[in-house]
Design an enzyme around this catalytic site. Structure first.
Site, PDB file in Angstrom:
ATOM      1  N   TYR A 147      -7.328  -2.109  -0.961  1.00 41.92           N
ATOM      2  CA  TYR A 147      -7.473  -3.393  -0.270  1.00 41.92           C
ATOM      3  C   TYR A 147      -6.464  -4.403  -0.806  1.00 41.92           C
ATOM      4  CZ  TYR A 147      -9.786  -7.696   1.339  1.00 41.92           C
ATOM      5  OH  TYR A 147     -10.072  -8.912   1.910  1.00 41.92           O
ATOM      6  N   LYS A 151      -3.402  -6.123   1.371  1.00 40.95           N
ATOM      7  CA  LYS A 151      -3.357  -7.565   1.610  1.00 40.95           C
ATOM      8  C   LYS A 151      -2.156  -8.210   0.919  1.00 40.95           C
ATOM      9  CE  LYS A 151      -7.071  -7.897   4.156  1.00 40.95           C
ATOM     10  NZ  LYS A 151      -6.987  -8.280   5.586  1.00 40.95           N
TER      11      LYS A 151
END
Length: 241
Positions: A147, A151
């Site tokens: 993640y 991002k």
């Protein structure tokens, strides 16, 4: 084609997700022409582009680019809102590391990259591209490696798009929103004991997008805008490096 009176035209990448669906509803209610791009159709949208699931980025990117091109023709859009994404945890030792990294890259990096290319082809001069970052990825994310990587890449992409000769239309802005936790039905189901007053309502982001599309309080291109909710009050704060 946009019907008479439909003031603006918007593409929503991730238009069947929680935030994407709200964007479609809100902007259709304003009589805007809104197209959804997602793996399933959004019947509330003016049009839908169905993304074919594949393990090949180039196949998916070419398919979406071609279908959006057929849909729009020579028409330009006021905004492309990339609100696709998801969450998966796990540290570098996790058995699911590779699978979760693959999922995060597909959900965040693939969608953001395709949206950026669509902006170079179909966004009006002075238009808006939004990308979905995350406040957590401003720092290390040892418990959610995939993640954080995904991002972080989105943040870098946003800043690159703001640079000279990025390919973006003249005067167009690329802005990433960096929330903490969005108040979605899925998040409430998975974290029922959480403090919901620290979660950002979807309507706040929808109205923020509306402001930026219409030129109201729009940040500079390349901005990474932190979205922080405390005791039910949400504030937007630029992240600086």
């Amino acid at each position: 084609m946009a019907a008479s009176g439909e003031a603006r035209r918007v593409l929503v990448y991730g238009g069947r997700g929680a935030l994407g669906s709200r964007c479609v509803q809100a902007f259709r209610a304003r009589n805007w022409w809104v197209a959804s791009i997602d793996v399933v159709e959004n019947e509330e949208a003016s049009a839908s582009v169905i993304v074919k699931m594949t393990d090949s980025f180039t196949e998916q990117a070419d398919q979406v680019t071609a279908e959006v091109g057929k849909l729009l023709g020579d028409q330009k859009v006021d905004a492309i809102l990339c609100v696709a994404g998801g969450w998966a945890g796990g540290n570098a030792k996790s058995k699911s590391l590779f699978k979760n990294c693959d999922l995060m890259w597909k959900q965040s990096i693939w969608t953001s990259t395709i949206s950026s290319h669509l902006a170079t082809k179909h966004l009006k001069e002075g238009g808006l591209l939004t990308l979905a970052g995350a406040k957590a990825a401003l720092d290390g994310t040892p418990g959610m490696i995939g993640y954080g990587m995904a991002k972080g890449a989105v943040h870098q992409l946003c800043q690159s798009l703001a640079g000279k000769n990025s390919g973006m239309p003249s005067g167009a802005a690329a802005i990433a929103v960096l929330p903490v936790t969005l108040d979605t039905p899925m998040n409430r189901k998975s974290m029922p004991e959480a403090d919901f007053s620290s979660w950002t309502p979807l309507e706040f982001l929808v109205e923020t997008f509306h402001d930026w599309i219409t030129g109201n309080k729009r940040p500079n291109s390349g901005s990474l805008i932190q979205v922080v909710t405390t005791d039910g009050k949400t504030e937007l704060t630029p992240a600086y490096f």
